[in-house]
Design a protein around this motif. Structure first.
Motif, PDB file in Angstrom:
ATOM      1  N   CYS A 133       0.828  -1.204   0.000  1.00 11.87           N
ATOM      2  CA  CYS A 133       0.000   0.000   0.000  1.00 11.87           C
ATOM      3  C   CYS A 133       0.863   1.255   0.000  1.00 11.87           C
ATOM      4  CB  CYS A 133      -0.912  -0.008   1.217  1.00 11.87           C
ATOM      5  SG  CYS A 133       0.000  -0.020   2.778  1.00 11.87           S
ATOM      6  N   THR A 134       0.247   2.337   0.452  1.00  7.89           N
ATOM      7  CA  THR A 134       0.933   3.627   0.499  1.00  7.89           C
ATOM      8  C   THR A 134       2.127   3.605   1.459  1.00  7.89           C
ATOM      9  OG1 THR A 134      -1.390   4.219   0.683  1.00  7.89           O
ATOM     10  CG2 THR A 134       0.117   5.981   0.172  1.00  7.89           C
ATOM     11  N   SER A 135       2.079   2.722   2.474  1.00  8.04           N
ATOM     12  CA  SER A 135       3.253   2.607   3.352  1.00  8.04           C
ATOM     13  C   SER A 135       4.247   1.590   2.800  1.00  8.04           C
ATOM     14  CB  SER A 135       2.869   2.181   4.770  1.00  8.04           C
ATOM     15  OG  SER A 135       1.576   2.552   5.103  1.00  8.04           O
ATOM     16  N   GLY A 136       3.776   0.355   2.560  1.00  3.47           N
ATOM     17  CA  GLY A 136       4.672  -0.723   2.151  1.00  3.47           C
ATOM     18  C   GLY A 136       5.365  -0.468   0.822  1.00  3.47           C
ATOM     19  N   HIS A 137       4.605   0.053  -0.134  1.00  2.00           N
ATOM     20  CA  HIS A 137       5.209   0.421  -1.415  1.00  2.00           C
ATOM     21  C   HIS A 137       5.595   1.905  -1.430  1.00  2.00           C
ATOM     22  CE1 HIS A 137       5.192  -3.068  -3.961  1.00  2.00           C
ATOM     23  NE2 HIS A 137       3.899  -3.279  -3.861  1.00  2.00           N
ATOM     24  N   GLY A 138       4.613   2.765  -1.057  1.00  2.20           N
ATOM     25  CA  GLY A 138       4.765   4.213  -1.204  1.00  2.20           C
ATOM     26  C   GLY A 138       5.926   4.802  -0.429  1.00  2.20           C
ATOM     27  N   ILE A 139       6.179   4.269   0.777  1.00  7.52           N
ATOM     28  CA  ILE A 139       7.294   4.787   1.571  1.00  7.52           C
ATOM     29  C   ILE A 139       8.429   3.759   1.619  1.00  7.52           C
ATOM     30  CG2 ILE A 139       8.038   5.560   3.860  1.00  7.52           C
ATOM     31  CD1 ILE A 139       5.245   6.771   4.239  1.00  7.52           C
ATOM     32  N   SER A 140       8.161   2.584   2.217  1.00  2.79           N
ATOM     33  CA  SER A 140       9.229   1.595   2.410  1.00  2.79           C
ATOM     34  C   SER A 140       9.823   1.106   1.097  1.00  2.79           C
ATOM     35  CB  SER A 140       8.682   0.370   3.140  1.00  2.79           C
ATOM     36  OG  SER A 140       8.152   0.726   4.361  1.00  2.79           O
ATOM     37  N   GLY A 141       8.961   0.874   0.104  1.00  2.00           N
ATOM     38  CA  GLY A 141       9.438   0.304  -1.144  1.00  2.00           C
ATOM     39  C   GLY A 141      10.180   1.310  -1.999  1.00  2.00           C
ATOM     40  N   THR A 142       9.636   2.526  -2.083  1.00  2.00           N
ATOM     41  CA  THR A 142      10.308   3.535  -2.913  1.00  2.00           C
ATOM     42  C   THR A 142      11.665   3.893  -2.315  1.00  2.00           C
ATOM     43  OG1 THR A 142       9.049   5.244  -1.780  1.00  2.00           O
ATOM     44  CG2 THR A 142       8.221   4.570  -3.928  1.00  2.00           C
ATOM     45  N   LEU A 143      11.760   3.899  -0.968  1.00  2.00           N
ATOM     46  CA  LEU A 143      13.050   4.276  -0.374  1.00  2.00           C
ATOM     47  C   LEU A 143      14.103   3.189  -0.575  1.00  2.00           C
ATOM     48  CD1 LEU A 143      13.837   2.950   2.682  1.00  2.00           C
ATOM     49  CD2 LEU A 143      11.954   4.393   3.374  1.00  2.00           C
ATOM     50  N   GLN A 144      13.638   1.942  -0.838  1.00  2.00           N
ATOM     51  CA  GLN A 144      14.583   0.873  -1.174  1.00  2.00           C
ATOM     52  C   GLN A 144      14.839   0.850  -2.681  1.00  2.00           C
ATOM     53  OE1 GLN A 144      13.982  -3.023   0.929  1.00  2.00           O
ATOM     54  NE2 GLN A 144      12.026  -2.082   1.440  1.00  2.00           N
ATOM     55  N   LEU A 147      11.663  -1.381  -8.056  1.00  2.00           N
ATOM     56  CA  LEU A 147      10.919  -1.030  -9.271  1.00  2.00           C
ATOM     57  C   LEU A 147       9.423  -1.201  -9.049  1.00  2.00           C
ATOM     58  CD1 LEU A 147      10.776  -0.305 -12.289  1.00  2.00           C
ATOM     59  CD2 LEU A 147      11.156  -2.721 -12.818  1.00  2.00           C
ATOM     60  N   SER A 148       9.032  -2.345  -8.407  1.00  2.00           N
ATOM     61  CA  SER A 148       7.609  -2.608  -8.164  1.00  2.00           C
ATOM     62  C   SER A 148       6.975  -1.433  -7.420  1.00  2.00           C
ATOM     63  CB  SER A 148       7.448  -3.889  -7.349  1.00  2.00           C
ATOM     64  OG  SER A 148       8.093  -3.775  -6.096  1.00  2.00           O
ATOM     65  N   SER A 149       7.668  -0.927  -6.395  1.00  2.00           N
ATOM     66  CA  SER A 149       7.096   0.111  -5.545  1.00  2.00           C
ATOM     67  C   SER A 149       6.921   1.438  -6.284  1.00  2.00           C
ATOM     68  CB  SER A 149       7.980   0.308  -4.324  1.00  2.00           C
ATOM     69  OG  SER A 149       8.091  -0.896  -3.623  1.00  2.00           O
ATOM     70  N   TRP A 150       7.877   1.798  -7.142  1.00  2.00           N
ATOM     71  CA  TRP A 150       7.741   3.047  -7.895  1.00  2.00           C
ATOM     72  C   TRP A 150       6.569   2.938  -8.870  1.00  2.00           C
ATOM     73  CZ3 TRP A 150      10.279   7.759  -7.274  1.00  2.00           C
ATOM     74  CH2 TRP A 150      11.270   7.767  -6.266  1.00  2.00           C
ATOM     75  N   LEU A 151       6.394   1.759  -9.481  1.00  4.17           N
ATOM     76  CA  LEU A 151       5.263   1.563 -10.395  1.00  4.17           C
ATOM     77  C   LEU A 151       3.931   1.611  -9.645  1.00  4.17           C
ATOM     78  CD1 LEU A 151       6.425  -1.338 -12.792  1.00  4.17           C
ATOM     79  CD2 LEU A 151       6.018   1.068 -13.373  1.00  4.17           C
ATOM     80  N   VAL A 152       3.857   0.908  -8.509  1.00  5.35           N
ATOM     81  CA  VAL A 152       2.607   0.891  -7.735  1.00  5.35           C
ATOM     82  C   VAL A 152       2.275   2.300  -7.253  1.00  5.35           C
ATOM     83  CG1 VAL A 152       1.498   0.071  -5.616  1.00  5.35           C
ATOM     84  CG2 VAL A 152       2.860  -1.512  -6.978  1.00  5.35           C
ATOM     85  N   THR A 153       3.270   3.020  -6.718  1.00  4.02           N
ATOM     86  CA  THR A 153       3.012   4.347  -6.166  1.00  4.02           C
ATOM     87  C   THR A 153       2.509   5.302  -7.247  1.00  4.02           C
ATOM     88  OG1 THR A 153       4.752   3.918  -4.557  1.00  4.02           O
ATOM     89  CG2 THR A 153       4.004   6.194  -4.756  1.00  4.02           C
TER      90      THR A 153
END
Lengths: 168, 185
Positions: A133-144, A147-153
């Motif tokens: 979600c906005t935390s798991g992908h939007g914050i945690s994933g983008t800061l790592q 690629l998946s997280s930037w696409l989802v966000t």
């Protein structure tokens, strides 16, 4: 201690705090903050009340077992933290219809409840579809820099902005 | 270095709870537990949420990569695919626009006494995740694996050192925030 009872903090102070919190969870718990698996596990716990142990036959609940884990405790903590903050600043409320919603769609509780419920279903479904979600992908994933997280966000903000502009 | 701590189950439960309390406290103080603030972001009139997220990402990105370079943290990038990440993100987004909270902020909204978040949002999200769990075996074989790229990160994608991405991305975020402030948003 005035900062503790202040109604609002600068978004940059809050963001800085969340960023530092992420460093601590990575270091002390080997975890990235996230929220939606807690909901998935809870839905399994609720199904178990009705169907018993057969629930774990579902492949998804083998992957995310219906049990309390770090992330589940994290989500409970969010409720407590927000309660503390709102209580300290005197912003605790019991409100059904948010101001902006009421101004556009009227004060009907049923209308707001239906939209929130429908939105929740889609969001819960979409969050597991996207794996966060906005935390798991939007914050945690983008800061790592995943690629998946930037696409989802990007997709979730695009979907959210289009939907909000359409309904308002 | 902290592997013993990572395996201490009970302590980890307490740490999870404490991290949640800090996160919820920060979200509420930032206004991100308010429907009005979040919908303002989606209507592009209030940029509080983007400011919080961008500064959190920039801080966390530098911090976590520093910890990783020092051998104090391991990354856990989530796997993804075009079918899962883009379609799932869009579905989530439509729900986001209707509900006006996300799965984290909805918990914070419950904490400050918002009943639409509790009886609408949380109930809906629980139903949505359950429907997904039921349909998962079918989805898993089809759309979710379409265009699969696994746990790929941006530095791996462009075949470079992580810092060669961390530094420019955090600078870009700082510039974007500066532009937002200059524009009076």
């Amino acid at each position: 201690m005035e900062w503790l009872t202040a109604g609002r903090w600068s978004p940059y102070a809050v963001g800085l705090g969340i960023g530092i919190l992420c460093c601590f969870t990575f270091m002390l718990s080997d975890k990235a903050i996230g929220c939606t698996t807690a909901y998935a596990r809870t839905s399994g716990m609720i199904e178990r009340l009705f169907r018993g142990a057969r629930v774990v036959e579902r492949p998804y609940f083998q992957k995310f077992r219906p049990e309390v884990d770090w992330e589940w405790m994290f989500v409970v903590g969010i409720v407590i933290g927000s309660f503390l903050s709102a209580s300290l600043s005197g912003h605790q409320r019991a409100e059904w219809v948010p101001e902006t919603w009421a101004a556009a769609f009227g004060p009907s509780v049923a209308g707001r409840w239906l939209a929130a419920c429908a939105g929740g279903v889609l969001m819960g479904f979409g969050s597991r579809w996207a794996g966060g979600c906005t935390s798991g992908h939007g914050i945690s994933g983008t800061l790592q820099l995943a690629l998946s997280s930037w696409l989802v966000t990007a997709s979730l903000f695009a979907g959210g902005v289009i939907t909000a502009l359409l309904i308002y | 270095m902290f592997s013993v701590l990572h395996r201490a189950k009970r302590t980890q439960m307490v740490l999870g709870l404490m991290a949640g309390v800090v996160f919820g406290f920060l979200l509420q103080k930032g206004g991100a537990t308010s429907y009005d603030v979040i919908i303002g972001q989606l209507l592009l009139t209030d940029f509080t949420v983007v400011k919080i997220m961008m500064s959190a990402v920039a801080t966390g990105m530098v911090g976590v990569h520093l910890l990783r370079t020092l051998g104090l943290a391991t990354l856990h990038p989530k796997p993804g695919s075009l079918g899962s990440s883009i379609v799932g993100g869009l579905l989530f987004g439509v729900g986001f626009g209707l509900l006006g909270y996300c799965p984290g902020t909805v918990a914070g909204a419950v904490g400050e006494g918002r009943l639409d978040a509790l009886f609408g949002g949380v109930v809906g999200i629980l139903m949505g995740t359950w429907i997904f769990a039921v349909l998962y075996p079918r989805l898993q074989r089809s759309i979710l694996v379409r265009g699969d790229f696994g746990e790929l990160t941006l530095p791996e994608l462009v075949r470079t050192n992580a810092w060669a991405v961390v530094v420019p991305v955090s600078c870009l975020i700082a510039v974007a925030l500066l532009i937002l402030e200059r524009a009076g948003l």
